[in-house]
Design a protein around this motif. Structure first.
Motif, PDB file in Angstrom:
ATOM      1  N   GLN A 122       0.825  -1.208   0.000  1.00 28.75           N
ATOM      2  CA  GLN A 122       0.000   0.000   0.000  1.00 28.75           C
ATOM      3  C   GLN A 122       0.861   1.259   0.000  1.00 28.75           C
ATOM      4  N   ARG A 123       2.020   1.174   0.608  1.00 32.88           N
ATOM      5  CA  ARG A 123       2.947   2.311   0.592  1.00 32.88           C
ATOM      6  C   ARG A 123       3.447   2.567  -0.829  1.00 32.88           C
ATOM      7  N   LEU A 124       3.770   1.494  -1.562  1.00 30.25           N
ATOM      8  CA  LEU A 124       4.197   1.652  -2.952  1.00 30.25           C
ATOM      9  C   LEU A 124       3.065   2.214  -3.806  1.00 30.25           C
ATOM     10  N   ILE A 125       1.845   1.756  -3.545  1.00 30.75           N
ATOM     11  CA  ILE A 125       0.696   2.240  -4.314  1.00 30.75           C
ATOM     12  C   ILE A 125       0.510   3.743  -4.111  1.00 30.75           C
ATOM     13  N   ARG A 126       0.708   4.202  -2.888  1.00 35.74           N
ATOM     14  CA  ARG A 126       0.569   5.641  -2.618  1.00 35.74           C
ATOM     15  C   ARG A 126       1.620   6.450  -3.368  1.00 35.74           C
ATOM     16  N   LEU A 127       2.758   5.815  -3.686  1.00 35.47           N
ATOM     17  CA  LEU A 127       3.809   6.496  -4.452  1.00 35.47           C
ATOM     18  C   LEU A 127       3.574   6.401  -5.960  1.00 35.47           C
ATOM     19  N   GLY A 128       2.512   5.683  -6.350  1.00 31.23           N
ATOM     20  CA  GLY A 128       2.175   5.602  -7.774  1.00 31.23           C
ATOM     21  C   GLY A 128       2.337   4.231  -8.398  1.00 31.23           C
ATOM     22  N   ALA A 129       2.738   3.233  -7.622  1.00 30.99           N
ATOM     23  CA  ALA A 129       2.904   1.888  -8.176  1.00 30.99           C
ATOM     24  C   ALA A 129       1.553   1.287  -8.553  1.00 30.99           C
ATOM     25  N   GLU A 130       1.558   0.452  -9.591  1.00 33.82           N
ATOM     26  CA  GLU A 130       0.365  -0.297  -9.987  1.00 33.82           C
ATOM     27  C   GLU A 130       0.598  -1.755  -9.593  1.00 33.82           C
ATOM     28  N   VAL A 131      -0.296  -2.301  -8.792  1.00 38.44           N
ATOM     29  CA  VAL A 131      -0.117  -3.658  -8.270  1.00 38.44           C
ATOM     30  C   VAL A 131      -1.355  -4.483  -8.577  1.00 38.44           C
ATOM     31  N   ARG A 132      -1.137  -5.678  -9.099  1.00 41.57           N
ATOM     32  CA  ARG A 132      -2.247  -6.591  -9.366  1.00 41.57           C
ATOM     33  C   ARG A 132      -1.955  -7.953  -8.744  1.00 41.57           C
ATOM     34  N   LEU A 133      -3.038  -8.666  -8.480  1.00 47.25           N
ATOM     35  CA  LEU A 133      -2.951  -9.984  -7.851  1.00 47.25           C
ATOM     36  C   LEU A 133      -3.374 -11.061  -8.840  1.00 47.25           C
ATOM     37  N   VAL A 134      -2.675 -12.187  -8.812  1.00 43.67           N
ATOM     38  CA  VAL A 134      -3.038 -13.334  -9.644  1.00 43.67           C
ATOM     39  C   VAL A 134      -3.129 -14.560  -8.749  1.00 43.67           C
ATOM     40  N   GLU A 135      -3.996 -15.494  -9.131  1.00 42.08           N
ATOM     41  CA  GLU A 135      -4.193 -16.685  -8.304  1.00 42.08           C
ATOM     42  C   GLU A 135      -3.034 -17.661  -8.446  1.00 42.08           C
ATOM     43  N   ASP A 136      -2.723 -18.000  -9.685  1.00 40.34           N
ATOM     44  CA  ASP A 136      -1.652 -18.963  -9.950  1.00 40.34           C
ATOM     45  C   ASP A 136      -0.496 -18.173 -10.534  1.00 40.34           C
ATOM     46  N   GLY A 137       0.449 -17.816  -9.692  1.00 41.23           N
ATOM     47  CA  GLY A 137       1.398 -16.748  -9.978  1.00 41.23           C
ATOM     48  C   GLY A 137       2.271 -16.904 -11.202  1.00 41.23           C
ATOM     49  N   PHE A 138       2.581 -15.760 -11.788  1.00 37.36           N
ATOM     50  CA  PHE A 138       3.582 -15.648 -12.837  1.00 37.36           C
ATOM     51  C   PHE A 138       4.946 -15.903 -12.203  1.00 37.36           C
ATOM     52  N   THR A 139       5.910 -16.356 -12.988  1.00 33.94           N
ATOM     53  CA  THR A 139       7.214 -16.685 -12.423  1.00 33.94           C
ATOM     54  C   THR A 139       7.914 -15.453 -11.863  1.00 33.94           C
ATOM     55  N   GLU A 140       8.807 -15.649 -10.903  1.00 35.68           N
ATOM     56  CA  GLU A 140       9.548 -14.547 -10.287  1.00 35.68           C
ATOM     57  C   GLU A 140      10.437 -13.875 -11.328  1.00 35.68           C
ATOM     58  N   ILE A 141      10.330 -12.543 -11.431  1.00 33.10           N
ATOM     59  CA  ILE A 141      11.040 -11.845 -12.501  1.00 33.10           C
ATOM     60  C   ILE A 141      11.110 -10.351 -12.209  1.00 33.10           C
ATOM     61  N   VAL A 142      12.155  -9.694 -12.725  1.00 33.21           N
ATOM     62  CA  VAL A 142      12.272  -8.229 -12.691  1.00 33.21           C
ATOM     63  C   VAL A 142      12.723  -7.795 -14.083  1.00 33.21           C
ATOM     64  N   VAL A 143      11.990  -6.853 -14.691  1.00 32.53           N
ATOM     65  CA  VAL A 143      12.337  -6.346 -16.021  1.00 32.53           C
ATOM     66  C   VAL A 143      12.569  -4.842 -15.917  1.00 32.53           C
ATOM     67  N   ILE A 144      13.690  -4.375 -16.443  1.00 33.11           N
ATOM     68  CA  ILE A 144      14.058  -2.962 -16.376  1.00 33.11           C
ATOM     69  C   ILE A 144      13.989  -2.341 -17.769  1.00 33.11           C
ATOM     70  N   ASP A 145      13.136  -1.323 -17.915  1.00 34.07           N
ATOM     71  CA  ASP A 145      13.042  -0.551 -19.163  1.00 34.07           C
ATOM     72  C   ASP A 145      12.884  -1.428 -20.403  1.00 34.07           C
ATOM     73  N   ARG A 146      12.330  -2.615 -20.221  1.00 37.88           N
ATOM     74  CA  ARG A 146      12.114  -3.553 -21.329  1.00 37.88           C
ATOM     75  C   ARG A 146      13.395  -3.852 -22.106  1.00 37.88           C
ATOM     76  N   SER A 147      14.524  -3.712 -21.434  1.00 39.92           N
ATOM     77  CA  SER A 147      15.810  -3.974 -22.089  1.00 39.92           C
ATOM     78  C   SER A 147      16.635  -5.023 -21.352  1.00 39.92           C
ATOM     79  N   ALA A 148      16.290  -5.311 -20.107  1.00 42.43           N
ATOM     80  CA  ALA A 148      17.014  -6.320 -19.327  1.00 42.43           C
ATOM     81  C   ALA A 148      16.036  -7.009 -18.387  1.00 42.43           C
TER      82      ALA A 148
END
Length: 351
Positions: free
Chosen positions: A213-239
């Motif tokens: 909720q703290r991240l959301i107040r700073l402007g983050a968009e957060v969604r929930l999924v039941e059967d999770g997507f794999t753990e991942i971090v993508v930066i600027d769609r380049s890495a």
């Protein structure tokens, strides 16, 4: 040098003075009818070895032009030869013998090449092992840079998030780690867009929910999924930083634009199916979330998954998972979780 049409790779046919073996003129354009006719003649000869051409034609019951074409086919394939003791008599040969006689040079050539490949592979094996285990190599593979421990992963994430200018995508089953939370918070304060995917169970973890909720107040968009997507971090769609299948401490950094594009597309599909992280909870929301969790558990039970596997998949404790399974068993009237999985499948309760 020749170019293979199929692969486009170059093959050196003159290495060490060797050349490709001479090809035998085996017809590769025959049709099914020719095969049927020649098989009929071959069958007749097998049944009566030593037959003459005239006797063989009578037994095969084929017109002369058809019989002649069938015999030519059998001779080309090396399946027929004259009887050494009686020149007019014919003998049918086993297909394996015909293969050796027709393609013997090819088979020997391939065997020599295969033996050379085995020798070179064996010679390179110790060097490959050293390369994989040597940190100084940087762990660079054809697919990306392999990070060997948590320290390297943390340092890489700090560098990548500090350089982010457009967007960061994260998918973390149990929410942001303390370090990544700080990194993404700093990025948000610089105006970088943040989208995060979490498992639904995160919303019921008090600490994770508070940080989210703290991240959301700073402007983050957060969604929930039941059967999770794999753990991942993508930066600027380049890495993209991905977990290693065989090493929980390490990670893989991928910067190939085609691979990153594929990952982002998969992430976008999971994002489209997610639901917004709730800022406040109503009783009905909690009940609906619990029902969605049970639906996923029923699907996994029908697939025969064990409790630890289900709990890990949903990012919940084994105890919570067992409680959900007990409630499912009561609803279905099942004797145990295996019976519950059977009933779920039998009644078509999940897709």
């Amino acid at each position: 040098m020749i170019i293979s049409r199929e692969s486009g790779f170059r093959h050196d046919t003159k290495r060490r003075g060797q050349s490709m073996p001479k090809r035998h003129p085996v017809n590769q354009t025959h049709n099914a009818l020719e095969d049927e006719d020649s098989c009929a003649v071959y069958t007749a000869l097998l049944a009566d070895q030593g037959s003459t051409r005239s006797e063989l034609r009578t037994k095969a019951r084929l017109p002369l032009p058809v019989f002649t074409a069938a015999m030519e086919q059998l001779h080309r394939l090396g399946l027929v030869e004259r009887d050494p003791s009686a020149d007019e008599r014919l003998l049918a040969l086993p297909p394996a013998t015909a293969m050796i006689r027709t393609c013997g040079d090819d088979l020997r050539y391939l065997a020599e090449k295969q033996e050379r490949v085995y020798r070179v592979t064996a010679s390179l094996s110790p060097y490959s092992r050293v390369y994989r285990e040597m940190p100084s190599s940087g762990g660079i593979t054809a697919s990306g840079k392999r990070l060997l421990n948590r320290a390297e992963v943390g340092e890489t994430l700090r560098d990548l998030t500090a350089g982010a200018r457009g967007e960061i995508l994260t998918s973390l089953p149990t929410g942001e780690s303390e370090e990544l939370f700080t990194l993404t918070e700093n990025a948000l304060r610089r105006g970088v867009r943040l989208r995060a995917l979490y498992r639904s169970s995160v919303q019921f973890n008090q600490s994770s929910a508070r940080d989210t909720q703290r991240l959301i107040r700073l402007g983050a968009e957060v969604r929930l999924v039941e059967d999770g997507f794999t753990e991942i971090v993508v930066i600027d769609r380049s890495a993209a930083v991905l977990p290693l299948r065989d090493d929980a401490e390490g990670a893989l950094v991928v910067q190939d634009p085609h691979v990153v594009h594929f990952i982002v597309n998969a992430y976008s599909r999971a994002w489209a199916e997610g639901s917004a992280f709730p800022v406040r909870y109503r009783r009905q929301q909690v009940l609906e979330a619990s029902d969605r969790t049970k639906h996923v558990i029923m699907k996994l039970l029908a697939e025969g998954a064990e409790v630890p596997t289900i709990a890990k998949r949903l990012a919940i404790s084994p105890r919570t998972c067992q409680r959900h399974i007990s409630e499912i068993m009561n609803r279905l009237g099942a004797r145990n979780r295996f019976h519950a999985g059977y009933l779920v499948g039998q009644r078509g309760l999940v897709d």
